[in-house]
Design a protein around this motif. Structure first.
Motif, PDB file in Angstrom:
ATOM      1  N   LYS A 269      -8.874 -10.070  -0.035  1.00 51.37           N
ATOM      2  CA  LYS A 269     -10.112  -9.285   0.020  1.00 51.37           C
ATOM      3  C   LYS A 269     -11.316 -10.127  -0.391  1.00 51.37           C
ATOM      4  CE  LYS A 269      -7.850  -4.881  -0.694  1.00 51.37           C
ATOM      5  NZ  LYS A 269      -7.578  -3.779  -1.614  1.00 51.37           N
TER       6      LYS A 269
ATOM      7  N   SER B 168      -1.772 -11.675  -3.558  1.00 45.22           N
ATOM      8  CA  SER B 168      -2.281 -12.190  -2.291  1.00 45.22           C
ATOM      9  C   SER B 168      -3.199 -11.195  -1.608  1.00 45.22           C
ATOM     10  CB  SER B 168      -1.122 -12.541  -1.355  1.00 45.22           C
ATOM     11  OG  SER B 168      -0.366 -13.596  -1.889  1.00 45.22           O
ATOM     12  N   GLU B 169      -2.829  -9.916  -1.661  1.00 49.11           N
ATOM     13  CA  GLU B 169      -3.672  -8.889  -1.051  1.00 49.11           C
ATOM     14  C   GLU B 169      -5.038  -8.832  -1.735  1.00 49.11           C
ATOM     15  OE1 GLU B 169      -1.312  -5.326  -1.282  1.00 49.11           O
ATOM     16  OE2 GLU B 169      -0.388  -5.709   0.657  1.00 49.11           O
ATOM     17  N   LYS B 170      -5.042  -8.922  -3.056  1.00 52.32           N
ATOM     18  CA  LYS B 170      -6.319  -8.912  -3.794  1.00 52.32           C
ATOM     19  C   LYS B 170      -7.150 -10.139  -3.442  1.00 52.32           C
ATOM     20  CE  LYS B 170      -4.664  -6.234  -7.735  1.00 52.32           C
ATOM     21  NZ  LYS B 170      -4.276  -6.260  -9.153  1.00 52.32           N
TER      22      LYS B 170
ATOM     23  N   GLN C  50       0.817  -1.199   0.000  1.00 52.02           N
ATOM     24  CA  GLN C  50       0.000   0.000   0.000  1.00 52.02           C
ATOM     25  C   GLN C  50       0.857   1.258   0.000  1.00 52.02           C
ATOM     26  OE1 GLN C  50      -0.462  -2.473   2.252  1.00 52.02           O
ATOM     27  NE2 GLN C  50      -2.411  -3.324   1.713  1.00 52.02           N
TER      28      GLN C  50
ATOM     29  N   GLU D  58       1.091  -8.583  -4.054  1.00 49.87           N
ATOM     30  CA  GLU D  58      -0.073  -7.836  -4.543  1.00 49.87           C
ATOM     31  C   GLU D  58      -1.237  -8.781  -4.871  1.00 49.87           C
ATOM     32  OE1 GLU D  58      -0.073  -5.555  -8.401  1.00 49.87           O
ATOM     33  OE2 GLU D  58      -0.055  -3.903  -6.941  1.00 49.87           O
TER      34      GLU D  58
END
Length: 161
Positions: free
Chosen positions: A103, A98-100, A3, A96
């Motif tokens: 969610k 993994s973050e998506k 982020q 990135e």
């Protein structure tokens, strides 16, 4: 950590990125100069930092890794836009993704993260094995060089007699 990169997207020059990372850490130009001095031993005043940030003075290449270390970033992050840094880094791409995924589906994200960690362990072991092979080869070459030097010394001695 990903982020934090998004904030830097519009900062397109190294000068703008230095300003961004300095202000993100709530440091004055003088404080950044002091941090540089701690590593390099060379004092940099507020005016020098200001000139770097405003593009009036070129940032010396030897200062780039120092700034990266101080800011806790890679040298790439001082030069490239977020998309370029991610495109060059499989690790950042995986983070990135993994973050998506997290969610959408936390359990799936966890499983993928564990899978990635296991793969990393395999890669780390392969690198350790490779390093050991290189170390053994280096020792062999060193021994051969020492033996060759002994022969050279013997020939020199015989030639001088």
């Amino acid at each position: 950590m990903i982020q934090n990169y998004n904030i830097v997207v519009n900062n397109t020059t190294i000068e703008e990125r230095i300003y961004h990372f300095r202000t993100r850490n709530h440091w004055s130009q003088t404080e950044l100069g002091e941090k540089i001095k701690e590593i390099t031993g060379k004092p940099l005043g507020r005016d020098v930092i200001s000139n770097y940030e405003k593009g009036r003075r070129k940032v010396p290449s030897e200062l780039v890794p120092v700034l990266a270390k101080i800011f806790g970033i890679s040298t790439d992050e001082l030069f490239y836009k977020y998309e370029e840094v991610v495109a060059k880094s499989p690790t950042l791409q995986a983070i990135e993704a993994s973050e998506k995924l997290a969610k959408k589906d936390v359990t799936e994200a966890y499983l993928k993260a564990m899978e990635a960690l296991k793969q990393s362990q395999v890669e780390i072991q392969a690198l350790r094995d490779q390093a050991e092979t290189f170390k053994n080869e280096m020792n062999r070459y060193k021994k051969e060089a020492e033996e060759a030097q002994a022969v050279i010394d013997k020939v020199k001695k015989n030639l001088s007699l």
